[in-house]
Design an enzyme around this catalytic site. Structure first.
Site, PDB file in Angstrom:
ATOM      1  N   SER A   1     -33.016  -8.318  30.799  1.00 31.63           N
ATOM      2  CA  SER A   1     -33.374  -9.429  29.697  1.00 31.63           C
ATOM      3  C   SER A   1     -34.850  -9.678  29.750  1.00 31.63           C
ATOM      4  O   SER A   1     -35.574  -9.011  29.221  1.00 31.63           O
ATOM      5  CB  SER A   1     -32.684 -10.580  29.870  1.00 31.63           C
ATOM      6  OG  SER A   1     -33.027 -11.458  28.942  1.00 31.63           O
ATOM      7  N   HIS A   2     -35.299 -10.793  30.049  1.00 31.21           N
ATOM      8  CA  HIS A   2     -36.804 -11.280  29.902  1.00 31.21           C
ATOM      9  C   HIS A   2     -37.695 -11.169  31.047  1.00 31.21           C
ATOM     10  O   HIS A   2     -38.660 -11.444  30.905  1.00 31.21           O
ATOM     11  CB  HIS A   2     -36.817 -12.599  29.453  1.00 31.21           C
ATOM     12  CG  HIS A   2     -35.717 -13.552  30.420  1.00 31.21           C
ATOM     13  ND1 HIS A   2     -34.451 -13.678  30.349  1.00 31.21           N
ATOM     14  CD2 HIS A   2     -36.154 -14.285  31.472  1.00 31.21           C
ATOM     15  CE1 HIS A   2     -34.087 -14.418  31.423  1.00 31.21           C
ATOM     16  NE2 HIS A   2     -35.083 -14.755  31.751  1.00 31.21           N
TER      17      HIS A   2
ATOM     18  N   ASP B   1     -37.106 -11.476  23.408  1.00 31.60           N
ATOM     19  CA  ASP B   1     -37.352 -11.121  24.613  1.00 31.60           C
ATOM     20  C   ASP B   1     -37.039  -9.581  24.602  1.00 31.60           C
ATOM     21  O   ASP B   1     -36.727  -8.812  23.763  1.00 31.60           O
ATOM     22  CB  ASP B   1     -36.341 -12.021  25.481  1.00 31.60           C
ATOM     23  CG  ASP B   1     -34.899 -11.727  25.357  1.00 31.60           C
ATOM     24  OD1 ASP B   1     -34.459 -11.146  24.319  1.00 31.60           O
ATOM     25  OD2 ASP B   1     -34.064 -12.122  26.398  1.00 31.60           O
TER      26      ASP B   1
ATOM     27  N   ASP C   1     -34.247  -7.407  25.805  1.00 34.35           N
ATOM     28  CA  ASP C   1     -33.186  -6.950  25.231  1.00 34.35           C
ATOM     29  C   ASP C   1     -32.841  -7.631  23.812  1.00 34.35           C
ATOM     30  O   ASP C   1     -31.797  -7.312  23.108  1.00 34.35           O
ATOM     31  CB  ASP C   1     -32.356  -7.162  26.198  1.00 34.35           C
ATOM     32  CG  ASP C   1     -31.950  -8.541  26.414  1.00 34.35           C
ATOM     33  OD1 ASP C   1     -32.812  -9.393  26.477  1.00 34.35           O
ATOM     34  OD2 ASP C   1     -30.526  -8.617  26.780  1.00 34.35           O
TER      35      ASP C   1
ATOM     36  N   ASP D   1     -31.793 -10.703  22.791  1.00 32.81           N
ATOM     37  CA  ASP D   1     -31.103 -11.878  22.515  1.00 32.81           C
ATOM     38  C   ASP D   1     -31.669 -13.171  22.326  1.00 32.81           C
ATOM     39  O   ASP D   1     -31.377 -13.894  21.778  1.00 32.81           O
ATOM     40  CB  ASP D   1     -29.987 -11.790  23.280  1.00 32.81           C
ATOM     41  CG  ASP D   1     -30.205 -11.905  24.922  1.00 32.81           C
ATOM     42  OD1 ASP D   1     -31.740 -11.841  25.072  1.00 32.81           O
ATOM     43  OD2 ASP D   1     -29.535 -11.941  25.875  1.00 32.81           O
ATOM     44  N   ARG D   2     -32.788 -13.250  23.018  1.00 29.75           N
ATOM     45  CA  ARG D   2     -33.681 -14.545  22.912  1.00 29.75           C
ATOM     46  C   ARG D   2     -34.653 -14.549  21.801  1.00 29.75           C
ATOM     47  O   ARG D   2     -35.114 -13.709  21.377  1.00 29.75           O
ATOM     48  CB  ARG D   2     -34.462 -15.026  24.187  1.00 29.75           C
ATOM     49  CG  ARG D   2     -33.598 -14.839  25.378  1.00 29.75           C
ATOM     50  CD  ARG D   2     -34.337 -15.324  26.565  1.00 29.75           C
ATOM     51  NE  ARG D   2     -33.744 -15.811  27.677  1.00 29.75           N
ATOM     52  CZ  ARG D   2     -33.741 -16.300  28.688  1.00 29.75           C
ATOM     53  NH1 ARG D   2     -35.334 -16.906  28.917  1.00 29.75           N
ATOM     54  NH2 ARG D   2     -33.293 -16.795  29.781  1.00 29.75           N
TER      55      ARG D   2
ATOM     56  N   LYS E   1     -25.822 -14.174  22.259  1.00 27.92           N
ATOM     57  CA  LYS E   1     -27.030 -14.772  21.690  1.00 27.92           C
ATOM     58  C   LYS E   1     -27.725 -13.602  20.762  1.00 27.92           C
ATOM     59  O   LYS E   1     -27.718 -12.461  21.065  1.00 27.92           O
ATOM     60  CB  LYS E   1     -27.799 -15.427  22.385  1.00 27.92           C
ATOM     61  CG  LYS E   1     -28.477 -14.706  23.493  1.00 27.92           C
ATOM     62  CD  LYS E   1     -29.063 -15.958  24.442  1.00 27.92           C
ATOM     63  CE  LYS E   1     -29.621 -15.268  25.720  1.00 27.92           C
ATOM     64  NZ  LYS E   1     -28.886 -15.756  26.955  1.00 27.92           N
TER      65      LYS E   1
HETATM   66  C1  G1P Z   1     -31.015 -18.316  31.978  1.00 28.76           C
HETATM   67  C2  G1P Z   1     -30.892 -19.551  31.100  1.00 28.76           C
HETATM   68  C3  G1P Z   1     -29.712 -19.332  30.597  1.00 28.76           C
HETATM   69  C4  G1P Z   1     -29.129 -18.056  29.890  1.00 28.76           C
HETATM   70  C5  G1P Z   1     -29.620 -17.014  31.056  1.00 28.76           C
HETATM   71  C6  G1P Z   1     -29.341 -15.633  30.190  1.00 28.76           C
HETATM   72  O1  G1P Z   1     -30.111 -18.375  33.145  1.00 28.76           O
HETATM   73  O2  G1P Z   1     -31.340 -20.696  31.564  1.00 28.76           O
HETATM   74  O3  G1P Z   1     -29.602 -20.356  29.552  1.00 28.76           O
HETATM   75  O4  G1P Z   1     -28.094 -17.892  29.479  1.00 28.76           O
HETATM   76  O5  G1P Z   1     -30.867 -17.011  31.498  1.00 28.76           O
HETATM   77  O6  G1P Z   1     -30.361 -15.379  29.417  1.00 28.76           O
HETATM   78  P1  G1P Z   1     -30.619 -19.008  34.645  1.00 28.76           P
HETATM   79  O7  G1P Z   1     -31.644 -18.244  35.093  1.00 28.76           O
HETATM   80  O8  G1P Z   1     -31.159 -20.587  34.379  1.00 28.76           O
HETATM   81  O9  G1P Z   1     -29.277 -19.109  35.306  1.00 28.76           O
HETATM   82 ZN    ZN Z   2     -32.157 -11.474  26.916  1.00 25.29          ZN
END
Ligand code: G1P
Ligand code: ZN
Length: 559
Positions: free
Chosen positions: A115-116, A282, A284, A286-287, A383
């Site tokens: 992801s990010h 981000d 991938d 989704d954000r 998302k």
């Molecule tokens: C974080 C975000 C959460 C999101 C997840 C995946 O998780 O807080 O809302 O769903 O990334 O993108 P966390 O690192 O807090 O467990």
């Molecule tokens: Zn992501």
């Protein structure tokens, strides 16, 4: 070509436990001999009806993705999968992969992303399994995967399957006498088709031919090709609309995370006053982050509330009724007020997108979001950053208002929830766990008499504890219970302080501290959130003893 599968002896690796969103580790961890193979085997073994199934595979283009795709092809073949649908060159954004699973009625899919989190040889990699509804596997499945990883003794593979994943089309194999097909598809096509069903592309085209200047920042993640195709080719946006849209396997060395810290360049660009709308995605896809003229920042908690309140501007919702609204627990209460005003069913779920899926599958949820820059709807089960951007542009096109005007009118109607999140990244696990244990003890039933009604004050503001607990969620659809989802302290005026540890980090602990406070008085709405929330921040630090325990004086990221 005919192939025979082989069994390879292996031994378990510790810690292959999927977190909030799949298994995430540093790349060198995945590169260890058998590490990826072990986890892929356990993932495949956890799939119901694996034999004869169709799975979708793709990722965000980060370092090690192509190697992982090759492993999955060889292992899926050896485990009796009938067909793999793979994005060209292995690429799918997370929302696009969810879309493809649903559209093609696949049994599930494997997403290769962290992801990010940063990428590259020393960055992070991740593997996540999604089920047939297109959403992240529920805990029952991820627990099963984890249990399997602890006792694995062998995996199945067809080591001699090699293929070019850059070429669109079908490739057929025979494995152990059974047919196995790999279909390479255009990464954008199905997703674009879905966006065209949801939004009015003609009205969006008009928006782009007017005076509004838009900038879309893909942060060198997977969204580059999606953004270029949709904004430049389909909507006729001028060249220069899409920036950082060349995917890189290390995201150009940056954190591909669309927030005020890691996408500061975009904020600075918007501050020049030339663009009326800016957005970032981000790694991938989704954000998302939404900005208006002069860098006006829309908090994700407000973003989902605004989209829900203006759902009629989106053709997908214009005809049918919005079924229900939902947010994750730490997300601000802005959405609650829209649900209340519209008489819609409302759900507060734990952090992580997987909790929304059951509600959507049961037709009780249409629009949902998380404070962590996640916004989406029941069009897929992830998302969806681009969906959020097209939703905002649809609202702007219909209402002919700027981002700031839309927010002001929203706050005027519903009041404003001021919200902030402090992240303390890479804290030592021990003090972080100690802090959470202390907080859990503080809010436990046995200590309630001492804690409830307790008053805290700072900078002339006083707050009295009304309710406190460690958030627990019972899924209304399947009755499954998720415990220990974050410590909440809710004051009598509705203000909230929340603490939880991240479930997506790859090393150490990340402490997340969330502050949410409601303000009905319109004359206060344009105040700076950090100023308004300062007393509550101090109180949160005092209650948790975060500074004393972790030694951290300042957070790494403030949103
Ligand atoms: C974080 C975000 C959460 C999101 C997840 C995946 O998780 O807080 O809302 O769903 O990334 O993108 P966390 O690192 O807090 O467990
Ligand atoms: Zn992501």
């Amino acid at each position: 070509m005919s192939h025979t599968s082989q069994k390879v002896a292996t031994t378990p690796f510790e810690g292959q436990k999927p977190g909030t969103s799949g298994l995430r580790k540093h790349v060198p961890v995945f590169q260890q001999a058998n590490y990826t193979e072990n986890f892929v085997q356990c993932t495949l073994s956890a799939v119901d009806d694996l034999k004869g199934s169709t799975l979708v595979v793709g990722g965000d283009g980060r370092y090690y993705m192509k190697e992982a795709v090759a492993v999955i092809i060889r292992m899926a073949a050896a485990n009796g999968v009938k067909k793999l649908i793979i994005g060209q060159n292995g690429v799918f954004s997370t929302p696009a992969l969810s879309c493809v699973i649903r559209k093609r009625k696949a049994n599930g899919g494997i997403i290769l992303t962290a992801s990010h989190n940063p990428g590259g040889p020393k960055g992070d990699f991740g593997i996540k399994y999604n089920t047939a509804n297109g959403g992240p596997a529920p805990e029952g499945v991820t627990n099963k995967i984890f249990e399997l990883t602890k006792t694995l003794t062998e995996y199945r593979i067809c080591p001699d399957i090699n293929m070019d994943i850059g070429q669109i089309g079908n490739k057929d194999f025979t494995v152990d006498g059974n047919a196995f097909t790999v279909e390479i598809v255009d990464s954008v096509e199905d997703y674009l088709g879905l966006m065209k069903e949801i939004f009015d592309f003609d009205s969006l085209k008009k928006l782009f031919s007017g005076s509004l200047k838009v900038v879309i920042n893909a942060m060198h993640g997977v969204m580059g090709p999606y953004a270029k195709r949709i904004f430049l080719q389909e909507l006729g946006a001028p060249d220069g609309t899409c920036i950082n849209c060349e995917p890189k396997d290390d995201f150009g060395g940056h954190h591909p995370d669309p927030n005020l810290t890691y996408a500061k360049d975009l904020v600075d660009l918007l501050k020049k006053g030339e663009h009326g709308f800016g957005a970032a995605f981000d790694g991938d896809g989704d954000r998302n982050m939404i900005l208006g003229l002069n860098g006006f920042f829309v908090t994700p908690s407000d973003s989902v509330a605004v989209i829900a309140a203006n759902a009629k501007c989106i053709p997908y919702f214009a005809t049918g009724k919005v079924k229900g609204l939902s947010r994750s627990m730490p997300t601000s209460g802005a959405l609650d007020r829209v649900a209340q005003a519209e008489g819609l069913e409302f759900f507060e779920v734990p952090t992580g997108w997987k909790f929304f899926g059951n509600l959507m599958d049961a037709s009780r949820l249409s629009i949902c979001g998380e404070e962590s820059f996640g916004t989406g709807s029941d069009h897929i089960r992830e998302k969806d950053g681009l969906w959020a951007v097209l939703s905002w542009l649809s609202i702007m096109a219909t209402r002919q208002l700027s981002v700031e005007e839309i927010l002001k009118s929203h706050w005027g109607k519903y009041g404003r929830n001021f919200f902030t999140r402090y992240d303390y990244e890479n804290v030592d696990s021990e003090p972080a766990n100690k802090m959470m244990a202390n907080l859990r003890e503080m809010v436990s039933e046995s200590n309630a008499a001492n804690f409830i009604n307790k008053e805290y004050s700072n900078s002339g503001k006083a707050y009295q504890v009304g309710k406190a607990d460690d958030f627990e969620y019972t899924d209304p659809i399947d009755g499954s219970v998720s415990k220990k989802q974050g410590v909440r302290i809710i004051f009598k005026d509705g203000s909230r302080i929340i603490f939880r540890l991240s479930g997506t980090g790859s090393s150490g602990a990340t402490v997340r501290m969330y502050i949410d406070s409601y303000e009905a008085d319109e004359s206060q709405h344009m105040k700076d959130a950090q100023e308004v929330l300062k007393p509550l921040v101090q109180i949160a630090l005092e209650i948790s003893q975060l500074r004393e325990l972790t030694g951290r004086q300042e957070p790494t990221v403030i949103t």
